[in-house]
Design a protein around this motif. Structure first.
Motif, PDB file in Angstrom:
ATOM      1  N   SER A 180     -33.905 -11.627  -7.984  1.00  0.00           N
ATOM      2  CA  SER A 180     -32.901 -12.163  -8.902  1.00  0.00           C
ATOM      3  C   SER A 180     -31.779 -11.141  -9.018  1.00  0.00           C
ATOM      4  N   PHE A 181     -30.555 -11.645  -9.135  1.00  0.00           N
ATOM      5  CA  PHE A 181     -29.413 -10.762  -9.422  1.00  0.00           C
ATOM      6  C   PHE A 181     -28.825 -11.076 -10.792  1.00  0.00           C
ATOM      7  N   TYR A 182     -29.659 -11.588 -11.673  1.00  0.00           N
ATOM      8  CA  TYR A 182     -29.262 -11.775 -13.074  1.00  0.00           C
ATOM      9  C   TYR A 182     -28.719 -10.434 -13.585  1.00  0.00           C
ATOM     10  N   PRO A 183     -27.678 -10.451 -14.440  1.00  0.00           N
ATOM     11  CA  PRO A 183     -27.017  -9.189 -14.801  1.00  0.00           C
ATOM     12  C   PRO A 183     -27.937  -8.065 -15.287  1.00  0.00           C
ATOM     13  N   GLY A 184     -29.031  -8.376 -15.936  1.00  0.00           N
ATOM     14  CA  GLY A 184     -29.916  -7.327 -16.456  1.00  0.00           C
ATOM     15  C   GLY A 184     -30.915  -6.781 -15.456  1.00  0.00           C
TER      16      GLY A 184
END
Ligand SMILES: *Cc1c(COP(=O)(O)O)cnc(C)c1O
Length: 376
Positions: A180-184
């Motif tokens: 995942s490259f979700y911001p967190g």
């Protein structure tokens, strides 16, 4: 005041590079996929040490397409952990399959692979280990069982960019792996993003088709696909951030070490790194029986913490399953009541780490229980 996440400090530290990358996308109008995404796919493959990366619009989409490519569908079971983010299990349901849960071990909170073989049934098609928080699952026994029982391994490496298992990178051990490259996450986009990595060219062909409506040629649909394409902006931004990733992970690791020193003798248990592991510390989850009280007190002291995760998936209202009830996965249930995640992003300053640890040390009940345990 210590925030749980601080994305703008990181942006300011790489602003020139990011702004130039965004401008490149604007100049070429390649807003969907395009050459920045393709270049990032090559660079991420090289960084992981795999042959192929296929970028999509989230880690959840990556899991969904990996399961479809592996041929998992209705009637199949996928073995995973109940102690994970909901997306792991949601993706299994998206393809019409059912999750089968193996409880976690209590030290690193990963799937207890000594219980894995017992969970296999004739319906089992795949195993989805989750390298939770950035600590790897004990993969050798898992891979041995998967090979012997002819099961596909799909790693959920959404939190594990840069984690190592016996020197091998998380995401390189299964037939497929999802990030995942979700911001967190350890490598975060400025929006949603994710990818599947694999060495299997056949899987790559299927996943590339499925992410873009099943088309090789526009408006000729070979497969029933999805709109799961990555945006050009995210590819360009991820290329910049990938260049800093190794340094950021090192910094997370040194923050973890600082916390461990500062939280000795406080009565809270700090995360372990098992002998086979290099932890990537996407989440730094301490453990204490007084979790809710510590969480509240730290909040009042201006230290933001979070809980990953307060309820294991088998007890979540939305994902209840008649095969699993309260008490069936006792380690996951107990750990869910006791974990508390402290801020761990690379931009955290030594002063802030001191403030977090100080707020924990000042918590009176912990101080008392630690004193009575150590006898002073
Ligand atoms: C974040 C996460 C996902 C899903 O990723 P998204 O990009 O948010 O869709 C899946 N599995 C785990 C373990 C995660 O932490």
């Amino acid at each position: 005041m210590v925030p749980f996440l601080d994305l703008d400090t990181q942006y300011r530290s790489i602003k020139d590079e990011i702004d130039a990358a965004v401008a490149r996308v604007l100049d070429t109008s390649q807003f969907i996929l395009g050459r920045e995404v393709a270049a990032f796919e090559d660079e991420f493959s090289a960084w992981c040490g795999v042959e192929h990366t296929v970028c999509v619009n989230s880690g959840t989409s990556a899991l969904h397409l990996a399961l479809l490519a592996a041929g998992v569908g209705p009637g199949d079971e996928v073995i995973t952990t109940p102690f994970t983010f909901v997306a792991t299990v949601a993706a299994i349901h998206y393809v019409g399959a059912r999750p089968a849960y193996v409880d976690i071990e209590p030290r690193a909170f990963q799937m207890d692979v000594t219980r894995l073989e017992r969970a296999i049934t004739p319906a089992t098609k795949a195993i989805m280990p989750v390298h939770l928080f950035g600590h790897p699952v004990d993969m050798d026994p898992l891979l041995e069982i998967a090979a012997r029982r002819n099961l596909v391994v799909i790693e959920d490496a959404a939190q594990a960019h840069g984690a190592l298992y016996k020197g091998r990178k998380a995401g390189t051990m299964g037939e497929l792996a999802c990030f995942s490259f979700y911001p967190g996450k350890n490598l975060g986009a400025y929006g949603e993003g994710g990818c599947v990595v694999t060495n299997n060219a056949e899987y790559v062909r299927t996943i590339r088709l499925l992410r873009d409506w099943g088309c090789e040629q526009r408006y000729y649909h070979k497969l029933r696909g999805f709109n799961y394409r990555m945006e050009g902006f995210q590819g360009a931004i991820l290329r910049v951030k990938l260049r800093h990733l190794d340094r950021w992970i090192e910094t997370r690791r040194s923050h973890a070490e600082a916390y461990r020193q500062l939280l000795r003798d406080t009565g809270v248990t700090t995360p372990v790194e098992l002998p086979f592991a290099r932890h990537a510390y996407n989440v730094f989850a301490v453990r204490t029986p007084q979790r809710d009280a510590v969480h509240a007190t730290l909040g009042e002291a201006g230290v933001q913490t979070s809980i990953h995760y307060p309820i294991p998936i088998h007890l979540q209202e939305a994902w209840r399953d008649e095969r699993y009830g309260e008490g069936d996965l006792p380690v996951a249930e107990q750990v869910s009541r006791e974990v508390l995640s402290l801020p761990i992003y690379p931009e955290l300053s030594p002063k802030q780490i001191g403030e977090v640890a100080g707020a924990i040390r000042r918590w009176p009940a912990l101080a008392t229980s630690a004193r009575s345990r150590t006898g002073n």
